[in-house]
Design a protein around this motif. Structure first.
Motif, PDB file in Angstrom:
ATOM      1  N   CYS A 253       0.848  -1.188   0.000  1.00 43.50           N
ATOM      2  CA  CYS A 253       0.000   0.000   0.000  1.00 43.50           C
ATOM      3  C   CYS A 253       0.889   1.246   0.000  1.00 43.50           C
ATOM      4  CB  CYS A 253      -0.898   0.006   1.227  1.00 43.50           C
ATOM      5  SG  CYS A 253      -2.102  -1.339   1.275  1.00 43.50           S
ATOM      6  N   ILE A 254       0.271   2.395  -0.122  1.00 38.94           N
ATOM      7  CA  ILE A 254       0.989   3.668  -0.058  1.00 38.94           C
ATOM      8  C   ILE A 254       1.009   4.139   1.393  1.00 38.94           C
ATOM      9  CG2 ILE A 254       1.094   6.042  -0.873  1.00 38.94           C
ATOM     10  CD1 ILE A 254       1.518   3.982  -3.058  1.00 38.94           C
ATOM     11  N   TYR A 255       2.211   4.396   1.932  1.00 38.43           N
ATOM     12  CA  TYR A 255       2.311   4.882   3.309  1.00 38.43           C
ATOM     13  C   TYR A 255       3.684   5.510   3.527  1.00 38.43           C
ATOM     14  CZ  TYR A 255       5.142   0.704   4.190  1.00 38.43           C
ATOM     15  OH  TYR A 255       6.125  -0.255   4.146  1.00 38.43           O
ATOM     16  N   ILE A 256       3.839   6.172   4.648  1.00 35.92           N
ATOM     17  CA  ILE A 256       5.137   6.640   5.118  1.00 35.92           C
ATOM     18  C   ILE A 256       5.300   6.117   6.540  1.00 35.92           C
ATOM     19  CG2 ILE A 256       5.170   8.713   3.674  1.00 35.92           C
ATOM     20  CD1 ILE A 256       4.399  10.336   6.143  1.00 35.92           C
ATOM     21  N   PRO A 257       6.525   5.897   6.993  1.00 30.01           N
ATOM     22  CA  PRO A 257       6.729   5.389   8.348  1.00 30.01           C
ATOM     23  C   PRO A 257       6.190   6.375   9.386  1.00 30.01           C
ATOM     24  CG  PRO A 257       8.704   5.139   7.019  1.00 30.01           C
ATOM     25  CD  PRO A 257       7.779   6.006   6.236  1.00 30.01           C
ATOM     26  N   PRO A 258       5.635   5.912  10.497  1.00 30.85           N
ATOM     27  CA  PRO A 258       5.405   4.498  10.820  1.00 30.85           C
ATOM     28  C   PRO A 258       4.145   3.987  10.137  1.00 30.85           C
ATOM     29  CG  PRO A 258       4.678   5.870  12.633  1.00 30.85           C
ATOM     30  CD  PRO A 258       5.260   6.807  11.618  1.00 30.85           C
ATOM     31  N   LYS A 259       4.213   2.777   9.587  1.00 34.10           N
ATOM     32  CA  LYS A 259       3.099   2.263   8.798  1.00 34.10           C
ATOM     33  C   LYS A 259       1.888   1.898   9.640  1.00 34.10           C
ATOM     34  CE  LYS A 259       4.933  -2.476   8.609  1.00 34.10           C
ATOM     35  NZ  LYS A 259       5.410  -3.548   7.696  1.00 34.10           N
TER      36      LYS A 259
ATOM     37  N   LEU B  26     -11.610  -7.275   1.415  1.00 30.75           N
ATOM     38  CA  LEU B  26     -10.902  -8.450   1.905  1.00 30.75           C
ATOM     39  C   LEU B  26     -10.597  -8.304   3.392  1.00 30.75           C
ATOM     40  CD1 LEU B  26      -8.402  -8.890  -1.085  1.00 30.75           C
ATOM     41  CD2 LEU B  26     -10.632  -9.974  -0.762  1.00 30.75           C
ATOM     42  N   PRO B  27     -10.447  -9.403   4.102  1.00 34.21           N
ATOM     43  CA  PRO B  27     -10.156  -9.318   5.538  1.00 34.21           C
ATOM     44  C   PRO B  27      -8.734  -8.863   5.847  1.00 34.21           C
ATOM     45  CG  PRO B  27     -10.187 -11.604   4.804  1.00 34.21           C
ATOM     46  CD  PRO B  27     -10.675 -10.790   3.654  1.00 34.21           C
ATOM     47  N   ASP B  28      -7.844  -8.935   4.882  1.00 31.15           N
ATOM     48  CA  ASP B  28      -6.450  -8.538   5.102  1.00 31.15           C
ATOM     49  C   ASP B  28      -6.361  -7.020   5.281  1.00 31.15           C
ATOM     50  OD1 ASP B  28      -3.674  -7.990   4.917  1.00 31.15           O
ATOM     51  OD2 ASP B  28      -3.373  -9.846   3.809  1.00 31.15           O
ATOM     52  N   ASP B  29      -5.763  -6.569   6.392  1.00 35.13           N
ATOM     53  CA  ASP B  29      -5.613  -5.130   6.650  1.00 35.13           C
ATOM     54  C   ASP B  29      -4.152  -4.742   6.827  1.00 35.13           C
ATOM     55  OD1 ASP B  29      -5.136  -6.395   9.012  1.00 35.13           O
ATOM     56  OD2 ASP B  29      -6.401  -5.095  10.248  1.00 35.13           O
ATOM     57  N   SER B  30      -3.230  -5.535   6.253  1.00 30.43           N
ATOM     58  CA  SER B  30      -1.802  -5.255   6.378  1.00 30.43           C
ATOM     59  C   SER B  30      -1.351  -4.282   5.300  1.00 30.43           C
ATOM     60  CB  SER B  30      -0.995  -6.551   6.277  1.00 30.43           C
ATOM     61  OG  SER B  30      -1.257  -7.198   5.046  1.00 30.43           O
ATOM     62  N   ALA B  31      -0.178  -3.669   5.525  1.00 31.60           N
ATOM     63  CA  ALA B  31       0.356  -2.711   4.549  1.00 31.60           C
ATOM     64  C   ALA B  31       0.887  -3.413   3.305  1.00 31.60           C
ATOM     65  CB  ALA B  31       1.464  -1.882   5.182  1.00 31.60           C
TER      66      ALA B  31
END
Length: 261
Positions: free
Chosen positions: A117-123, A142-147
């Protein structure tokens, strides 16, 4: 620098680590400011230990991304310590368009694919919502909510979308297409064939240049050998030509003298 959607987002970490050092180089003599939003107001103490009475004219650096969320430097253009023309006063977040289009997986094999996904630290600051896009139907959450999500290839191509959310607002969105194993093998064979055709064309051009150079070199050598073998004839021709030129000059001089008289 611009961050490609879905590219290696870990590249932001060296930038974040380098920014405090940059502030020190610019001569502020104080610790770099934490990422903040907005700009210093008149009369407010500027970060980096600068006097509140100095001018708060600032210049904003280029955002590190072209879409989604990134960071940028805020530079003071007046009142910097010493003789520095510009100095970093803080680092703040910046935003581009939410839609980042189609991303590039960080890992792609014939069996499975890893998509970020698009993010900047901290994810863990953001919420990630993965969707499966189905043509002419409502997207399936989807049930997946990880970066970073890893999926294995199916018997048909599937399009996924990740929405990066903060406080219920979507700040970035990126899509990926996961092709089947057969399609990936076909694409791989096409890339190999394209590479072979390019190499073949390059080899043909090199051979043509080599043959042309050899022909020109042989022609020059052959002409020099002929001149050496028939040097007497060449010399006589050259001398006769020189004599004719001298005789013509003498006649021209005589005519000019006669005309003068």
């Amino acid at each position: 620098m611009a961050l490609r959607a879905g590219g290696d987002l870990a590249l932001l970490l060296p930038l974040l680590l380098a920014l405090p050092a940059a502030g020190s180089v610019n001569g502020s003599g104080a610790e770099a400011a934490e990422p903040l939003r907005g700009r210093a107001e008149p009369g407010e103490a500027a970060p980096g230990g600068l006097n509140a009475t100095v001018s708060t004219e600032v210049e904003f650096g280029v955002c590190t991304v072209t879409c989604g969320i990134g960071i940028r430097e805020v530079l003071l253009t007046s009142g910097c310590p010493g003789t520095e023309a510009k100095c970093i006063v803080r680092v703040e977040e910046c935003w581009g368009p939410v839609d980042c289009g189609w991303g590039i997986p960080i890992s792609e094999g014939l069996a499975c694919v890893k998509m970020p996904c698009i993010y900047i630290p901290p994810k863990n600051r953001f919420k990630y919502v993965w969707k499966m896009l189905i043509p002419n139907k409502t997207a399936r959450i989807l049930p997946d909510d990880s970066a970073i999500m890893e999926v294995c290839r199916d018997t048909r191509s599937v399009t996924f979308q990740c929405e990066t959310q903060e406080n219920g607002n979507i700040i970035a969105s990126v899509k990926y297409t996961v092709y089947t194993t057969t399609e990936m093998e076909t694409k791989k064979s096409r890339r190999i064939e394209t590479g072979k055709s390019r190499r073949t064309m390059t080899d043909a051009i090199l051979v043509f240049c080599l043959v042309t150079g050899i022909i020109v070199t042989v022609g020059v050598i052959f002409a020099m050998i002929c001149m050496i073998l028939h040097w007497a004839v060449v010399k006589s021709i050259w001398e006769s030509k020189s004599g004719q030129d001298n005789q013509g000059k003498k006649l021209a001089n005589k005519r000019s003298l006669c005309n003068t008289e």
